[in-house]
Design a protein around this motif. Structure first.
Motif, mmCIF file in Angstrom:
data_model
loop_
_atom_site.group_PDB
_atom_site.id
_atom_site.type_symbol
_atom_site.label_atom_id
_atom_site.label_comp_id
_atom_site.label_asym_id
_atom_site.label_seq_id
_atom_site.Cartn_x
_atom_site.Cartn_y
_atom_site.Cartn_z
ATOM 1 N N LEU A 22 0.827 -1.212 0.000
ATOM 2 C CA LEU A 22 0.000 0.000 0.000
ATOM 3 C C LEU A 22 0.860 1.259 0.000
ATOM 4 O O LEU A 22 0.455 2.285 -0.546
ATOM 5 C CB LEU A 22 -0.926 0.009 1.228
ATOM 6 N N THR A 27 -3.710 4.266 -2.890
ATOM 7 C CA THR A 27 -4.975 3.741 -2.385
ATOM 8 C C THR A 27 -5.609 4.704 -1.384
ATOM 9 O O THR A 27 -4.931 5.246 -0.503
ATOM 10 C CB THR A 27 -4.758 2.379 -1.698
ATOM 11 N N ARG A 28 -6.911 4.898 -1.530
ATOM 12 C CA ARG A 28 -7.686 5.696 -0.601
ATOM 13 C C ARG A 28 -8.867 4.866 -0.110
ATOM 14 O O ARG A 28 -9.230 3.855 -0.731
ATOM 15 C CB ARG A 28 -8.186 6.994 -1.240
ATOM 16 N N ILE A 29 -9.458 5.262 0.996
ATOM 17 C CA ILE A 29 -10.614 4.544 1.518
ATOM 18 C C ILE A 29 -11.748 4.599 0.498
ATOM 19 O O ILE A 29 -12.147 5.671 0.046
ATOM 20 C CB ILE A 29 -11.069 5.153 2.857
ATOM 21 N N GLY A 30 -12.236 3.437 0.107
ATOM 22 C CA GLY A 30 -13.323 3.360 -0.861
ATOM 23 C C GLY A 30 -12.874 3.342 -2.304
ATOM 24 O O GLY A 30 -13.712 3.284 -3.211
ATOM 25 N N ARG A 31 -11.553 3.401 -2.543
ATOM 26 C CA ARG A 31 -11.058 3.403 -3.923
ATOM 27 C C ARG A 31 -9.771 2.603 -4.006
ATOM 28 O O ARG A 31 -8.823 2.862 -3.270
ATOM 29 C CB ARG A 31 -10.802 4.834 -4.413
ATOM 30 N N THR A 32 -9.745 1.636 -4.884
ATOM 31 C CA THR A 32 -8.542 0.845 -5.103
ATOM 32 C C THR A 32 -7.488 1.684 -5.805
ATOM 33 O O THR A 32 -7.775 2.349 -6.801
ATOM 34 C CB THR A 32 -8.853 -0.398 -5.940
ATOM 35 N N ALA A 241 -4.140 7.899 7.296
ATOM 36 C CA ALA A 241 -4.768 6.736 6.665
ATOM 37 C C ALA A 241 -6.269 6.658 6.918
ATOM 38 O O ALA A 241 -7.036 6.396 5.986
ATOM 39 C CB ALA A 241 -4.103 5.457 7.161
ATOM 40 N N ILE A 242 -6.711 6.880 8.161
ATOM 41 C CA ILE A 242 -8.122 6.658 8.490
ATOM 42 C C ILE A 242 -8.937 7.949 8.414
ATOM 43 O O ILE A 242 -9.776 8.086 7.519
ATOM 44 C CB ILE A 242 -8.265 5.976 9.864
ATOM 45 N N GLY A 245 -8.119 9.439 5.028
ATOM 46 C CA GLY A 245 -8.545 8.606 3.912
ATOM 47 C C GLY A 245 -7.446 8.133 2.993
ATOM 48 O O GLY A 245 -7.693 7.339 2.083
ATOM 49 N N SER A 246 -6.204 8.589 3.200
ATOM 50 C CA SER A 246 -5.108 8.215 2.309
ATOM 51 C C SER A 246 -4.379 6.996 2.881
ATOM 52 O O SER A 246 -3.401 7.132 3.625
ATOM 53 C CB SER A 246 -4.140 9.391 2.133
ATOM 54 N N LEU A 247 -4.845 5.819 2.521
ATOM 55 C CA LEU A 247 -4.246 4.593 3.043
ATOM 56 C C LEU A 247 -2.807 4.421 2.559
ATOM 57 O O LEU A 247 -1.953 3.933 3.298
ATOM 58 C CB LEU A 247 -5.080 3.390 2.627
#
Length: 283
Positions: A22, A27-32, A241-242, A245-247
């Protein structure tokens, strides 16, 4: 050993590998995400906040680890003496370690409260200060406060571990040294400390690992404030990350912690290797 290996592979190796992967994606939350190479790491190296957090983490880890070792060793030496109610005191010493971290953090949050701090109240009553101390709202005070809270939680682990090591030292060595005229300091310097060094290496390695990756205490007490002065790499990784949103970026920060953790592990390894003579081998 297959069940244990499968357990470690699933719960340790897979999350670590996923985190490393990762870190090389957007990768973002809700989007590959897609593979972007080292862009996340380049962004971190140009981020002044990241370097402030690295400084905070190193300061927090070094200061807390040194204090925990010094106070833990002193407490272990004290508990190793022939004291009345020794078993009771050993049980009391463990309390900070067994209390859940969140409960400890909430207690310290009350102790360090800007208006209702018991410390400020006591100092005002004694006439030492005129106004309450802003423990968690000032940069310097906040750093000192979170370090103090971590030291309070970590001393029992260091003290009990070193106490166990002290009780493995044969009393005959101290008796012989005393008959030869050695002082208390000489017996500590040339007998206790060398014999205790393998335990110290292991204990301090775990202490550094626990402190460097601390999250709950900081998150409950300050959330990284004020002015990001208490943000650690673990809390920044979570924030990016959480909530952010930016994993991918959060994973990159977590991966950046690995070299520091490997350094602590290597310290333990070489610390143990230095004392082979204690197991009957050559030094």
């Amino acid at each position: 050993m297959l069940p244990a290996a499968a357990f470690l592979l699933f719960f340790l190796t897979y999350p670590l590998g996923l985190g490393v992967w990762l870190g090389f994606t957007d990768t973002r939350i809700g989007r590959t995400g897609v593979f972007i190479g080292i862009e996340n790491y380049q962004s971190l190296f140009e981020d002044s906040l990241f370097w402030l957090v690295v400084f905070n983490t190193l300061l927090y880890t070094i200061a807390a680890s040194i204090l925990k070792f010094a106070l833990g060793l002193w407490l272990a030496l004290l508990l190793n003496q022939h004291l009345p109610f020794k078993a009771f005191f050993r049980a009391v010493v463990l309390l900070p370690w067994v209390v859940p971290t969140v409960l400890s953090a909430i207690a310290f949050w009350w102790i360090f409260d800007s208006q209702y701090s018991i410390i400020s109240w006591a100092l005002i009553r004694m006439g030492l200060i005129d106004a309450p101390i802003n423990f968690l709202g000032d940069v310097t005070n906040a750093r000192a406060s979170v370090i103090a809270a971590n030291v309070w939680r970590g001393i029992p682990f260091v003290a009990i571990s070193l106490l166990a090591g002290l009780q493995t030292i044969p009393p005959s060595l101290h008796e012989a040294a005393t008959l030869d005229g050695a002082t208390n300091w000489q017996r500590f310097r040339f007998i206790t400390l060398p014999m205790l060094s393998p335990i110290i290496a292991v204990v301090m390695t775990f202490s550094v690992l626990f402190t460097f990756t601390d999250f709950q205490l900081i998150y409950v007490l300050t959330r990284g404030g004020p002015l990001n002065s208490t943000h650690l790499m673990a809390t920044l990784s979570f924030q990016r990350a959480i909530p952010g949103g930016s994993l991918g970026e959060g994973a990159a920060i977590a991966v950046a912690m690995i070299p520091f953790l490997l350094a602590a592990i290597l310290f333990s390894y070489f610390g143990l290797q230095r004392r082979k003579w204690q197991q009957g081998g050559g030094d």
